[in-house]
Enzyme design. Structure first.
Site, PDB file in Angstrom:
ATOM      1  N   LYS A 195       0.854  -1.183   0.000  1.00 38.04           N
ATOM      2  CA  LYS A 195       0.000   0.000   0.000  1.00 38.04           C
ATOM      3  C   LYS A 195       0.891   1.234   0.000  1.00 38.04           C
ATOM      4  O   LYS A 195       1.676   1.449   0.920  1.00 38.04           O
ATOM      5  CB  LYS A 195      -0.897  -0.005   1.237  1.00 38.04           C
ATOM      6  CG  LYS A 195      -1.820   1.197   1.323  1.00 38.04           C
ATOM      7  CD  LYS A 195      -2.776   1.060   2.481  1.00 38.04           C
ATOM      8  CE  LYS A 195      -3.653   2.287   2.617  1.00 38.04           C
ATOM      9  NZ  LYS A 195      -4.564   2.167   3.765  1.00 38.04           N
ATOM     10  N   LYS A 248      -2.164  -1.583  -3.930  1.00 42.14           N
ATOM     11  CA  LYS A 248      -3.032  -0.402  -3.878  1.00 42.14           C
ATOM     12  C   LYS A 248      -2.199   0.858  -3.930  1.00 42.14           C
ATOM     13  O   LYS A 248      -1.206   0.931  -3.200  1.00 42.14           O
ATOM     14  CB  LYS A 248      -3.794  -0.455  -2.564  1.00 42.14           C
ATOM     15  CG  LYS A 248      -4.686   0.704  -2.296  1.00 42.14           C
ATOM     16  CD  LYS A 248      -5.259   0.602  -0.920  1.00 42.14           C
ATOM     17  CE  LYS A 248      -6.030   1.870  -0.638  1.00 42.14           C
ATOM     18  NZ  LYS A 248      -6.334   2.025   0.736  1.00 42.14           N
TER      19      LYS A 248
END
Ligand code: PBG
Length: 324
Positions: A195, A248
């Site tokens: 992330k 992400k």
């Protein structure tokens, strides 16, 4: 006579030929729909920077999840806007927390839908960081303890999958241990393993009211410049017992997605995040792009790069578009 032997155009002559040789196909079951639960009743408040996305009270979120399931979407991921926020994110692991309520209500109405609970603290802390803060620093191990508690309470509420997104070191193994200790060996962990500290989360922070009150998340989320570190993060979560890995955001990180896909044999999710959604919406509203085509092209690129699961605010619209 021409000396061209290979003519790729032969297979592009019409839609039936193209469909026969198409390598990537989107389907309703690829998608997970994110939903935002908020207190109240009959609340359906549109997020201004995300047209078509709402803060939903529990009764409304049940309706939304039911519609999604009936349209062929298998799962939803839940975020919460608690009544109150505090320094220790009490709302994240409260038995009657907003996400816990939403999980119970959705499971009661649609028992077969896959309910994923985002496991983080930023929506519940008064300062908006993803963990416990002392002297402007987000403490790792203390935060991990609360994340494990949060995951356990989400499992108790009936979540099928918990999805730790705080980027604290060791969070996956701590959550695995807490779940197993509570008798939830069968509850899976979808880890936001990779992330990035991304400006593409802007609209989400409006939707979830989770903008950090000071500083930013760069001391725990990843530097956008790093690719090899992504593999290290994925490796750690793999070894800590993650069942699904996630990358992400999605479109600005398709190279990362592809590398994680090639290196690890776990199912792979990609999060097409709020800013990615908002940019398409905004350009479409200006009349500058064909929204339907850009949406499908974007989602196809994410799947082509290696995602098995795509978390997207476009889930419902994409399913509709695929039918026509
Ligand atoms: C919680 C969390 C965030 C997102 C998913 N889980 C926000 C953040 O890290 O700031 C972003 C999702 C999106 O932008 O759509 N930590």
């Amino acid at each position: 006579m021409s000396d061209i032997i290979h003519r790729p155009r032969r297979l592009r002559r019409n839609e039936n030929l193209r469909a026969l040789v198409r390598e990537t196909r989107l389907a309703a079951e690829d998608f997970i729909l994110p939903l935002f639960a908020c207190p109240g009743e009959n609340v359906r408040r549109e997020v201004s920077s995300m047209p078509g996305v709402y803060n939903l009270s529990v009764d409304e979120i049940v309706r939304e999840a039911t519609n999604a399931y009936e349209s062929g979407i298998r799962g939803v991921i839940l975020f919460g806007l608690p009544e109150k926020k505090d320094e220790t994110a009490t709302g994240a692991y409260a038995d009657k927390g907003i996400v816990q309520q939403a999980v119970r209500a959705i499971k009661r109405a649609v028992p077969d839908i896959v309910v994923i609970a985002d496991t983080c603290l930023c929506e519940y802390t008064s300062h908006g960081h993803c963990g416990i803060v002392r002297k402007d620093e987000v403490l790792n191990d203390e935060s991990v303890e609360l994340l494990a508690r949060t995951a356990l309470s989400q499992a108790e509420a009936g979540a099928d999958i918990v999805a730790p997104s705080a980027m604290m070191d060791g969070q996956v193994s701590a959550i695995r241990e807490a779940l197993d200790g509570g008798g939830f060996e069968n509850i899976a962990i979808m880890s936001y393993a990779v992330k990035y500290a991304s400006a593409f989360y802007g609209p989400f922070r409006e939707a979830a009211g989770s903008t950090p009150a000071f500083g930013d998340r760069r001391a725990y989320q990843m530097d956008a410049a790093n690719a090899r570190e992504a593999l290290r993060e994925a490796e750690l979560d793999y070894s800590e017992g993650a069942d699904i890995l996630m990358v992400k955001p999605a479109t600005a990180y398709l190279d990362i997605l592809k590398q994680v896909h090639d290196r690890f044999d776990l199912p792979l999710a990609a999060y097409h995040v709020s800013g990615e959604y908002a940019m398409i919406k905004a350009a479409a509203q200006m009349g500058w792009i064909d929204e339907r085509r850009v949406m499908l092209e974007t989602l196809t690129s994410i799947k082509r790069a290696g995602a098995d699961i795509i978390i997207t605010y476009y889930a419902q619209e994409a399913v509709r578009a695929l039918r026509t």
